[in-house]
Design a protein around this motif. Structure first.
Motif, PDB file in Angstrom:
ATOM      1  N   ASP A 160     -65.334  48.168 -13.085  1.00 53.73           N
ATOM      2  CA  ASP A 160     -64.849  46.736 -12.559  1.00 53.73           C
ATOM      3  C   ASP A 160     -65.987  46.397 -12.918  1.00 53.73           C
ATOM      4  O   ASP A 160     -66.615  46.200 -11.661  1.00 53.73           O
ATOM      5  N   LYS A 161     -66.049  44.602 -13.338  1.00 59.42           N
ATOM      6  CA  LYS A 161     -66.149  43.878 -13.139  1.00 59.42           C
ATOM      7  C   LYS A 161     -66.705  42.967 -12.223  1.00 59.42           C
ATOM      8  O   LYS A 161     -67.821  42.378 -12.016  1.00 59.42           O
ATOM      9  N   ASP A 162     -65.770  43.097 -11.550  1.00 63.88           N
ATOM     10  CA  ASP A 162     -66.027  42.898  -9.837  1.00 63.88           C
ATOM     11  C   ASP A 162     -67.028  42.840  -9.374  1.00 63.88           C
ATOM     12  O   ASP A 162     -67.671  42.226  -7.670  1.00 63.88           O
ATOM     13  N   ASN A 163     -67.991  44.629  -9.593  1.00 61.04           N
ATOM     14  CA  ASN A 163     -68.617  45.325  -8.610  1.00 61.04           C
ATOM     15  C   ASN A 163     -69.553  45.432  -9.491  1.00 61.04           C
ATOM     16  O   ASN A 163     -70.747  46.180  -8.540  1.00 61.04           O
ATOM     17  N   ASN A 185     -69.518  46.018 -21.593  1.00 60.51           N
ATOM     18  CA  ASN A 185     -68.526  44.164 -21.955  1.00 60.51           C
ATOM     19  C   ASN A 185     -69.580  42.962 -20.948  1.00 60.51           C
ATOM     20  O   ASN A 185     -68.807  42.322 -20.404  1.00 60.51           O
ATOM     21  N   THR A 186     -70.889  43.016 -21.302  1.00 61.05           N
ATOM     22  CA  THR A 186     -71.357  41.775 -20.662  1.00 61.05           C
ATOM     23  C   THR A 186     -71.400  40.757 -21.707  1.00 61.05           C
ATOM     24  O   THR A 186     -71.599  39.582 -21.758  1.00 61.05           O
ATOM     25  N   LEU A 187     -70.174  40.542 -22.538  1.00 58.42           N
ATOM     26  CA  LEU A 187     -70.285  39.311 -23.819  1.00 58.42           C
ATOM     27  C   LEU A 187     -68.520  39.134 -23.714  1.00 58.42           C
ATOM     28  O   LEU A 187     -68.446  38.522 -24.154  1.00 58.42           O
ATOM     29  N   TRP A 188     -67.995  40.344 -22.922  1.00 55.66           N
ATOM     30  CA  TRP A 188     -66.097  40.009 -22.703  1.00 55.66           C
ATOM     31  C   TRP A 188     -65.680  39.432 -23.599  1.00 55.66           C
ATOM     32  O   TRP A 188     -64.849  38.000 -23.234  1.00 55.66           O
ATOM     33  N   TYR A 206     -60.171  36.244 -15.607  1.00 54.20           N
ATOM     34  CA  TYR A 206     -59.820  36.689 -13.787  1.00 54.20           C
ATOM     35  C   TYR A 206     -61.264  36.802 -13.980  1.00 54.20           C
ATOM     36  O   TYR A 206     -62.315  36.307 -13.443  1.00 54.20           O
ATOM     37  N   TYR A 207     -62.129  38.041 -14.932  1.00 51.79           N
ATOM     38  CA  TYR A 207     -63.132  38.468 -14.766  1.00 51.79           C
ATOM     39  C   TYR A 207     -64.362  37.940 -15.101  1.00 51.79           C
ATOM     40  O   TYR A 207     -65.221  38.464 -15.513  1.00 51.79           O
ATOM     41  N   ARG A 208     -64.360  36.695 -15.991  1.00 50.33           N
ATOM     42  CA  ARG A 208     -65.211  35.889 -16.837  1.00 50.33           C
ATOM     43  C   ARG A 208     -66.416  35.825 -16.018  1.00 50.33           C
ATOM     44  O   ARG A 208     -67.458  35.555 -16.306  1.00 50.33           O
ATOM     45  N   ASP A 209     -65.766  34.662 -14.872  1.00 46.24           N
ATOM     46  CA  ASP A 209     -66.853  34.577 -13.901  1.00 46.24           C
ATOM     47  C   ASP A 209     -67.815  35.398 -13.173  1.00 46.24           C
ATOM     48  O   ASP A 209     -68.735  35.572 -12.926  1.00 46.24           O
TER      49      ASP A 209
END
Length: 242
Positions: A160-163, A185-188, A206-209
């Motif tokens: 989960d990218k938000d964590n 996934n750090t270039l998303w 949503y996860y980009r930020d």
């Protein structure tokens, strides 16, 4: 981000290549990745391709990269947060010595069990301790116990990218000095450089930020050396130095 191109799309279902040319990515896969892909990894990749969420899997070229990286650093004690069907987990297990260990955590055991028969058939299941559920409480308990400080050679995060930042705050304590943390996934999807009004898929937007925030924080973290690579959907390696 990859384009369709006149030479056709590559055959990597659910691929996450950032190359401008699909033909070039297919060349890499067909020339250097697929011919050297172990049979078990090929089998699991083909099984995962049938999953409706196959985009969540680690790409074959990234699996090859992780496998070699783990061998280069002589990793023995590792952790993986975010397992899905286990393609990157299998790549890791194959790279570790027979007494190597992987603490693997995911909120969905059902997906893990899709790949488990392949892992078992390869004789690698004894290296894996799978825990179902959120990883943060497990990490907090490990830190509280005190005996896991600096005990991991390598930690791979594809969850989960938000964590991601919450993971980093804890993992920096658990990885050894000289050890590596890999954030996937750090270039998303290349969205990190997309203009604000770009037509992005809802989950990408949503996860980009969160990904942007992570990248900024890692670049400023003096406890680590970093290297961000355009492999798969972007992977950032963090080497703990203090």
């Amino acid at each position: 981000m990859a384009s369709n191109g006149e030479n056709g799309r590559h055959q990597e279902v659910g691929h996450k290549s950032l190359l401008q040319s699909d033909a070039l990515y297919q060349y890499i896969l067909e020339t250097s990745v697929y011919p050297r892909e172990p049979e078990a990894m090929k089998e699991l990749r083909e099984i995962t391709a049938k999953h409706p969420w196959n985009l969540m899997t680690t790409s074959a070229d990234e699996g090859q990269f992780l496998n070699m990286l783990l061998k280069l650093i002589n990793a023995k004690n590792t952790m993986e947060i975010g397992v899905f069907t286990g393609y990157s987990l299998l790549a890791t297990a194959m790279a570790l010595p027979d007494d190597g260990k992987i603490l693997a955590m995911d909120i969905n055991r059902e997906n893990y069990e899709i790949g488990l028969p392949v892992i078992e058939k390869a004789g690698l299941a004894h290296k894996i301790e799978f825990r179902e559920g959120p990883a943060l409480p497990v990490l907090d308990q490990m830190i509280e116990d005190g005996k896991y400080h600096g005990s991991y050679d390598f930690i791979f995060v594809d969850a989960d990218k938000d964590n991601y930042l919450n993971y980093h705050k804890r993992l920096i304590d658990l990885v050894k000095v000289g050890g590596l943390i890999g954030y996937d996934n750090t270039l998303w999807n290349g969205s990190v450089v997309a203009p604000p009004d770009a037509p992005l898929r809802k989950y990408v937007r949503y996860y980009r930020d969160f990904v942007l925030e992570l990248n900024k924080a890692l670049a400023a973290d003096t406890r680590i050396e970093i290297c961000q690579l355009p492999v798969g959907d972007g992977i950032t390696l963090c080497r703990r130095i203090s």
